[in-house]
Design a protein around this motif. Structure first.
Motif, PDB file in Angstrom:
ATOM      1  N   THR A 147     -36.789  25.670  29.002  1.00 46.30           N
ATOM      2  CA  THR A 147     -37.439  26.908  28.525  1.00 46.30           C
ATOM      3  C   THR A 147     -38.835  27.067  29.103  1.00 46.30           C
ATOM      4  O   THR A 147     -39.191  28.114  29.637  1.00 46.30           O
ATOM      5  CB  THR A 147     -37.515  26.879  26.983  1.00 46.30           C
ATOM      6  OG1 THR A 147     -36.186  26.813  26.453  1.00 46.30           O
ATOM      7  CG2 THR A 147     -38.243  28.094  26.434  1.00 46.30           C
ATOM      8  N   ALA A 166     -33.605  35.710  34.597  1.00 50.23           N
ATOM      9  CA  ALA A 166     -32.595  35.351  33.599  1.00 50.23           C
ATOM     10  C   ALA A 166     -31.234  35.172  34.262  1.00 50.23           C
ATOM     11  O   ALA A 166     -30.832  34.052  34.563  1.00 50.23           O
ATOM     12  CB  ALA A 166     -32.537  36.413  32.507  1.00 50.23           C
ATOM     13  N   THR A 191     -39.627  42.602  32.014  1.00 47.91           N
ATOM     14  CA  THR A 191     -38.991  41.312  32.306  1.00 47.91           C
ATOM     15  C   THR A 191     -37.779  41.149  31.401  1.00 47.91           C
ATOM     16  O   THR A 191     -37.839  41.456  30.213  1.00 47.91           O
ATOM     17  CB  THR A 191     -39.986  40.144  32.141  1.00 47.91           C
ATOM     18  OG1 THR A 191     -39.356  38.921  32.568  1.00 47.91           O
ATOM     19  CG2 THR A 191     -40.479  40.006  30.708  1.00 47.91           C
ATOM     20  N   THR A 224     -41.359  32.635  35.451  1.00 54.64           N
ATOM     21  CA  THR A 224     -41.427  34.087  35.248  1.00 54.64           C
ATOM     22  C   THR A 224     -42.858  34.580  35.420  1.00 54.64           C
ATOM     23  O   THR A 224     -43.119  35.576  36.097  1.00 54.64           O
ATOM     24  CB  THR A 224     -40.907  34.454  33.834  1.00 54.64           C
ATOM     25  OG1 THR A 224     -39.572  33.956  33.681  1.00 54.64           O
ATOM     26  CG2 THR A 224     -40.925  35.959  33.614  1.00 54.64           C
ATOM     27  N   HIS A 264     -34.715  38.786  29.679  1.00 60.11           N
ATOM     28  CA  HIS A 264     -34.424  37.388  29.300  1.00 60.11           C
ATOM     29  C   HIS A 264     -33.238  37.345  28.335  1.00 60.11           C
ATOM     30  O   HIS A 264     -33.303  36.759  27.264  1.00 60.11           O
ATOM     31  CB  HIS A 264     -35.656  36.734  28.670  1.00 60.11           C
ATOM     32  CG  HIS A 264     -36.798  36.649  29.626  1.00 60.11           C
ATOM     33  ND1 HIS A 264     -36.846  35.734  30.648  1.00 60.11           N
ATOM     34  CD2 HIS A 264     -37.897  37.432  29.764  1.00 60.11           C
ATOM     35  CE1 HIS A 264     -37.957  35.917  31.356  1.00 60.11           C
ATOM     36  NE2 HIS A 264     -38.613  36.948  30.853  1.00 60.11           N
ATOM     37  N   ILE A 284     -37.027  31.946  25.903  1.00 59.00           N
ATOM     38  CA  ILE A 284     -37.860  32.180  27.089  1.00 59.00           C
ATOM     39  C   ILE A 284     -38.662  33.476  26.954  1.00 59.00           C
ATOM     40  O   ILE A 284     -39.855  33.526  27.253  1.00 59.00           O
ATOM     41  CB  ILE A 284     -36.983  32.179  28.365  1.00 59.00           C
ATOM     42  CG1 ILE A 284     -36.363  30.789  28.551  1.00 59.00           C
ATOM     43  CG2 ILE A 284     -37.792  32.581  29.597  1.00 59.00           C
ATOM     44  CD1 ILE A 284     -35.320  30.712  29.632  1.00 59.00           C
ATOM     45  N   GLY A 285     -38.010  34.533  26.429  1.00 61.25           N
ATOM     46  CA  GLY A 285     -38.725  35.797  26.237  1.00 61.25           C
ATOM     47  C   GLY A 285     -39.985  35.613  25.413  1.00 61.25           C
ATOM     48  O   GLY A 285     -41.052  36.150  25.757  1.00 61.25           O
TER      49      GLY A 285
END
Ligand SMILES: NC(=O)c1ccc[n+]([C@@H]2O[C@H](COP(=O)([O-])OP(=O)(O)OC[C@H]3O[C@@H](n4cnc5c(N)ncnc54)[C@H](O)[C@@H]3O)[C@@H](O)[C@H]2O)c1
Ligand SMILES: O=C(O)[C@H](O)COP(=O)(O)O
Length: 528
Positions: free
Chosen positions: A100, A232, A201, A107, A203, A153-154
């Motif tokens: 993660t 992603a 972005t 990113t 994810h 991750i977001g």
């Protein structure tokens, strides 16, 4: 008896240390096998460890007669045919947390590299040019980052972007106003996010619902000059639509780490100077690779020694005796979960499951997990199953409570599920009728009796003469045949419902026409 493990993608040597030094386990690491060579070799192995490159297809699984466990050293399992693995009784484990941080950092690196055109400027300098005018970038400060998919991750990306003084707006089916406030971000629909963002972005997992989520229509609502990142899964962004959006000037920059086809074969996108790219490197750090390899190695060792695993994504672990008594209710529980997700159109904050009758004397956890699987699968697809459903629900902040009562309530066994969402409380009850299978027998406070499968319409209306006839007439005019119809009302002239099963899917236009009919309060289509 030696347990043979084949590793077909590059895993960290430090990470597989627990496996290499476990008694009775033999490891073979062959990371350059072709699909055909892998298919030839797989039969001799009890475990297969992969990353995203090896495609664990149904064909491969059918050749792997000794395979007992597949370990995915990473998050995404879209390169593994889970259904085939489950059908063949193969446990699939992954490492949901180990990369993660690396993916979030990658990113951010792609976001900042794109904003300041670093790869383009570097390539220009390498060709001997000193061109400072061509690579004027933009600041991140006070700009809005739109995050589509606000899971591990977001959220990590948002936390880092806030450090760059960016404003964050996010969409995720499980993100509510309360959670957004707690996380210090704005939230809205996908469209709200795309409209507000200077940078977008994504994810999410790659699912039916997220394939080409960012398509030509999506680009149209975005700001002119928007910049977009995909670290992603290839396919969340429609690459052909992205190409057109960059050519038209709508999109000023794109940073891609993942692609619809990997390894990449169509390099057309990279001919555009506005696009920067890396070959699926989000998890490619020493730290992440050691972490995910340790996770899957420990699960394989635990499986060999104790038959248990930590991060299973596909198989329940239920004692055989108990399974025999509750398995007949698995399908009913799952269907009630899906029915309520479609009925409410929202994700739940709280779920109460009531078991009454003989079921109350049993361990019903697996039934609750199956119900949750039915409830969550609309948004998580095959990423959720009866083994990880409770884990995911807890992760999403959904409070799940089980209640038991031996009181029969008119049925030998009854499962009632009550969901509390932002809009209120809804519930549905189901049972198994001897020899007739699963039935839903109550919706909210209305007594009904219908099969929870196929194309359903749930209509709320006022109890007036002619309403039912008008619904039937309209559906007939649309060539939609009614298979069964149930009606219920609170009292004469009061609130009422219709529960119809129809022979084909009612499209949005049909639903809109039904909603326009006199005395109709709401129309919900449910496809189980
Ligand atoms: N590039 C890389 O090397 C790399 C590294 C790690 C993870 N990944 C990928 O990144 C993705 C996210 O990973 P994660 O660990 O954050 O997963 P996660 O499960 O923690 O988060 C995914 C989120 O997407 C949400 N979601 C599902 N459908 C959605 C939709 N239609 N719209 C908006 N949100 C939706 C889910 O509710 C969930 O919260 C996965 O596909 C994973 O495979 C890529
Ligand atoms: O889903 C993931 O974990 C990432 O895409 C990482 O994939 P990889 O293990 O092939 O780097």
């Amino acid at each position: 008896m030696t347990f043979h493990v084949l590793i077909s993608d590059p895993l960290s040597e430090e990470g597989v240390y627990p496996l290499r030094h476990a008694d009775g386990i033999n490891i073979v690491m062959e990371t350059n096998l072709s699909e055909a060579e892998l298919a030839e070799r797989i039969d001799g192995f009890d475990a297969l460890l992969v990353r995203s490159q090896t495609q664990v297809t149904r064909e491969l699984i059918e050749k792997a007669s000794n395979l007992k466990i597949i370990g995915r050293a990473g998050v995404g399992v879209d390169n593994i045919d889970l259904e085939a693995a489950t059908e063949h009784g193969i446990i699939v484990v992954n490492a949901p947390d180990g990369n993660t941080n690396s993916a979030a950092e990658h990113t951010m690196a792609m976001l900042m590299g794109m904003a300041r055109k670093i790869p383009q400027a570097y390539n220009s300098l390498k060709q001997g040019k000193w061109d400072r005018k061509a690579y004027v970038g933009v600041e991140l400060k006070n700009k809005t980052l739109g995050v589509v998919g606000f899971g591990r991750i977001g959220q990590e990306v948002a936390a880092r972007a806030k450090g760059q003084r960016m404003n964050i707006i996010a969409y995720d089916p499980f993100l509510t106003a309360e959670k957004a406030e707690k996380l210090g971000v704005d939230f809205g629909t996908v469209e709200d996010v795309l409209k507000a963002a200077d940078f977008v972005t994504v994810h999410t997992p790659l699912l039916k619902e997220t394939k080409h989520l960012i398509n030509a229509e999506a680009f149209k609502v975005m700001k002119d000059g928007v910049q977009i990142i995909n670290c992603a899964r290839g396919g969340i962004i429609d690459e052909s639509a992205l190409y057109d959006a960059v050519k038209s000037g709508k999109v000023a920059g794109a940073a891609l780490d993942v692609f619809e086809q990997e390894p990449m074969v169509d390099f057309r996108l990279l001919e555009l100077p506005e696009i920067i790219a890396t070959p699926h490197l989000g998890a490619s750090t020493f730290e992440a690779q050691e972490s995910v390899a340790v996770d899957v190695s420990q699960d394989v060792v635990s499986f060999v020694k104790y038959g248990t695993v930590r991060n299973s994504v596909n198989l329940p672990s239920v004692p055989k005796e108990l399974m025999k008594r509750i398995e007949p209710y698995f399908d009913l529980a799952e269907r009630i979960g899906t029915f309520l997700t479609d009925l409410t159109g929202e994700t739940a904050d709280e779920v109460n499951v009531y078991y009454s009758g003989e079921l109350a004397n049993l361990e019903v956890g697996p039934l609750t997990r199956n119900m949750l699987k039915g409830m969550l699968k609309r948004h998580l697809g095959k990423h959720v199953n009866d083994v990880n459903a409770m884990y995911i629900a807890n992760q999403k902040g959904i409070h799940v409570n089980e209640h038991k009562s031996t009181e029969s309530r008119g049925f030998t066994n009854l499962i009632t599920v009550e969901v509390k969402t932002q809009s209120g409380t809804r519930k549905a009850s189901g049972t198994l009728l001897n020899g007739q299978g699963a039935r839903i027998v109550k919706v909210d406070d209305y007594i009904v009796d219908f099969l929870p499968n196929g194309h359903l319409l749930f209509i709320r209306h006022n109890d007036r003469p002619g309403v039912i006839g008008r619904v039937g007439t309209l559906l007939g005019a649309e060539d939609i045949n009614i298979a069964t119809m149930q009606v219920g009302r609170s009292n004469a002239g009061g609130d009422a419902i219709m529960m119809l099963s129809i022979d084909k899917h009612a499209d949005p236009e049909d639903l809109e026409e039904l909603k326009k009919l006199e005395e109709i309060e709401s129309v919900t289509a449910i496809d189980l």
